[in-house]
Each structure stands twice: as structure tokens, then as C-alpha cells.
Design a protein around this motif. Structure first.
Motif, PDB file in Angstrom:
ATOM      1  N   UNK A 165       0.751  -1.197  -0.133  1.00  0.00           N
ATOM      2  CA  UNK A 165      -0.097  -0.015  -0.236  1.00  0.00           C
ATOM      3  C   UNK A 165       0.809   1.372   0.012  1.00  0.00           C
ATOM      4  N   UNK A 166       1.966   1.380   0.798  1.00  0.00           N
ATOM      5  CA  UNK A 166       2.709   2.312   0.937  1.00  0.00           C
ATOM      6  C   UNK A 166       3.553   2.802  -0.603  1.00  0.00           C
ATOM      7  N   UNK A 167       3.612   1.783  -1.220  1.00  0.00           N
ATOM      8  CA  UNK A 167       4.199   2.021  -2.534  1.00  0.00           C
ATOM      9  C   UNK A 167       3.197   2.060  -3.816  1.00  0.00           C
ATOM     10  N   UNK A 168       1.910   1.929  -3.605  1.00  0.00           N
ATOM     11  CA  UNK A 168       0.834   2.146  -4.465  1.00  0.00           C
ATOM     12  C   UNK A 168      -0.075   2.987  -4.159  1.00  0.00           C
ATOM     13  N   UNK A 169      -1.097   2.782  -3.572  1.00  0.00           N
ATOM     14  CA  UNK A 169      -2.339   3.597  -2.975  1.00  0.00           C
ATOM     15  C   UNK A 169      -1.822   4.876  -2.389  1.00  0.00           C
ATOM     16  N   UNK A 170      -0.886   4.672  -1.132  1.00  0.00           N
ATOM     17  CA  UNK A 170      -0.355   5.815  -0.507  1.00  0.00           C
ATOM     18  C   UNK A 170       0.742   6.322  -0.785  1.00  0.00           C
ATOM     19  N   UNK A 171       1.370   6.017  -2.153  1.00  0.00           N
ATOM     20  CA  UNK A 171       2.832   6.276  -2.248  1.00  0.00           C
ATOM     21  C   UNK A 171       3.020   7.838  -2.219  1.00  0.00           C
ATOM     22  N   UNK A 172       1.909   8.821  -2.820  1.00  0.00           N
ATOM     23  CA  UNK A 172       2.335  10.162  -2.687  1.00  0.00           C
ATOM     24  C   UNK A 172       2.330  10.601  -1.288  1.00  0.00           C
ATOM     25  N   UNK A 173       1.646  10.019  -0.471  1.00  0.00           N
ATOM     26  CA  UNK A 173       1.456  10.424   0.962  1.00  0.00           C
ATOM     27  C   UNK A 173       2.877  10.171   1.454  1.00  0.00           C
ATOM     28  N   UNK A 174       3.427   8.984   1.608  1.00  0.00           N
ATOM     29  CA  UNK A 174       4.499   8.591   2.166  1.00  0.00           C
ATOM     30  C   UNK A 174       5.848   9.155   1.602  1.00  0.00           C
ATOM     31  N   UNK A 175       5.688   9.551   0.226  1.00  0.00           N
ATOM     32  CA  UNK A 175       6.843  10.422  -0.172  1.00  0.00           C
ATOM     33  C   UNK A 175       6.797  11.823   0.291  1.00  0.00           C
ATOM     34  N   UNK A 176       5.683  12.561   0.525  1.00  0.00           N
ATOM     35  CA  UNK A 176       5.580  13.648   1.455  1.00  0.00           C
ATOM     36  C   UNK A 176       6.216  13.518   2.531  1.00  0.00           C
TER      37      UNK A 176
END
Length: 255
Positions: A165-176
Motif C-alpha cells: 500500500x505504501x508503494x501504490x495507493x499511499x505512495x504520494x503521501x509517504x513520499x511527502x
């Protein structure tokens, strides 16, 4: 098997635990209590309102830090969701025992379910500990740690909190979040794939408070509570306790 002399020591530590005599000096008027650190007493936490609607039990002193994090995420276009804040000893024990008893999935390192029938007790213990802390050692007991995600991206989907999920659905959030944490060292991510504990990019710890509680988590005291606490796989835990404590608990303390 625990020796008789050591059992006497455990009785001493258990007495000290329940009379709440292990306290650190005051820090800003707050006393850091051992029973709080082990999730046996929730007097250090209160419900925090995140974004006006999400009610999360966290440490009393985290209100401003959480609000700053929420507002920074909102400014960047995300809605901070908190999946887990404070977790009691009893709740952690329920999770732990359910996994040990086969009532809850145990995942492999690549996040796929394991066939526990093929595992001996020692293998099952390490498999559980890859994703779940032994009761009494979870950082969630402290009220200083939380699991965060982007509620907007989740929408109506079911949250799993996986690395995928951190690499797909939530990738923009965790990058921020990666960038945000560079300028805000008060928040740390203890579980980022080093050592035997799984990578959890969603797990944040508020260092100024977490450092106070980790000082209280000493192996003798935890062992005393585990022996009294109806914990599955306790024999395996006790047989390997010094190494487990160092590798799965102390190794992730905030420096």
C-alpha cells in the motif's frame, strides 16, 4: 526453566510494578510511570480529535504535535488518518494469543499468510514477532506512537497497512512524509526494515516522549509481567529472552 533465586527477583519486580514505584523525574510536569510504559495503565492517554472527526487515544502531551502534523499534511493535499494510537497490554495480548492459537493470520516477510502447521514453536514465535510485539514491549503502550495513512486516498477501501500500500495507493503521501520528517526530527520511524522487525513506514514515534518511556522498559520487569500474564509461547519467549529483548526491543530505542 527460571531458577528459584531468579523467581524471587521476579516477585520483587512484580511488586514494584504494581505499586507503581518506577517513575522517572518530572519532565514538564509529566511523570513517566512503568505501568503506563507496559500498557497496564492508561492514565497517560486521552482521546485526541484529529482533523475534527478522527478520535484517537494518544499521550496527553501530543495534542499540538498531532495537530501540526495534520495541518501540514492537509496543506500538502492529504488527510492524515490514524489507524492505531495507544494500545493496552490486554489488547496486545489478545492479538498475540490469537496469532499463536491460529485464530489470526501470521504473515511472512513478504506479507503472505504462513501455514503455521508447518512451523515449530520457535519458528512461530519469530514469525509473529516480525509483525507484532510481545505484550508489554509494544511502543503503542506508551501513547507516543501511531500508524498513519492518507484517509483521502483510502476512500471506501479497506485499510490493510502493508508495504505494498505504501508503494501504490499511499505512495504520494509517504513520499511527502519522507520529506516532512527531514525537517521535523521530533517524529521518527523506528521500523524501517533494519533488523528482524518488519518495515513499517506508517509507524511514527514522537521521540521526546518515547525516549522517556523506553528508559523504563528493562528486561527483568517485562519478564515478571509476562510470567503472570497468560501469554502464549511463553516457554519459547523465556528460553530466548535476553536475545529477543536486545534484537526486537532495545535495538529500536530512539537514540
Amino acid at each position: 526453566m527460571v531458577s528459584a533465586p531468579f523467581n524471587k527477583g521476579l516477585q520483587y519486580y512484580r511488586f514494584e510494578l504494581f505499586t507503581q514505584s518506577f517513575w522517572t523525574p518530572k519532565r514538564g510536569g509529566q511523570l513517566f510511570k512503568l505501568a503506563n510504559a507496559m500498557g497496564l495503565d492508561s492514565s497517560h492517554v486521552i482521546p485526541h480529535v484529529i482533523g475534527g472527526h478522527c478520535l484517537v487515544p494518544m499521550h496527553k502531551q501530543l495534542a499540538l504535535a498531532l495537530e501540526r502534523l495534520f495541518l501540514a499534511a492537509k496543506e500538502a493535499g492529504f488527510e492524515l488518518g490514524v489507524a492505531s494510537g495507544f494500545r493496552s497490554f490486554d489488547r496486545q495480548r489478545t492479538i498475540w494469543n490469537a496469532k499463536a492459537d491460529g485464530q489470526r493470520l501470521i504473515l511472512s516477510a513478504d506479507e503472505t499468510p504462513l501455514d503455521t502447521a508447518l512451523l515449530n514453536d520457535d519458528e512461530k514465535l519469530l514469525a509473529i514477532m516480525h509483525w507484532s510485539a510481545i505484550p508489554g514491549t509494544s511502543r503503542h503502550h506508551w501513547g507516543t506512537d501511531c500508524d498513519v495513512y492518507d484517509a483521502t486516498a483510502l476512500g471506501t477501501k479497506t485499510l490493510a497497512l502493508t508495504v505494498v500500500e505504501t508503494q501504490t495507493l499511499f505512495a504520494p503521501f509517504y513520499t511527502w512524509l519522507d520529506t516532512y520528517l527531514i525537517d521535523h526530527p521530533e517524529w521518527v520511524r523506528p521500523y524501517m526494515g533494519r533488523g528482524p522487525v518488519a518495515c513499517e513506514p506508517w509507524h511514527l514515534s514522537y521521540a521526546p516522549l518515547a525516549m522517556q518511556y523506553q528508559r523504563l522498559i528493562v528486561p527483568q520487569v517485562i519478564m515478571a509481567q509476562l510470567l503472570a500474564g497468560d501469554i502464549r509461547l511463553i516457554d519459547c519467549v523465556m528460553d530466548n529472552w535476553p536475545a529477543l529483548y536486545e534484537q526486537y526491543v532495545a535495538a529500536y530505542f530512539v537514540k
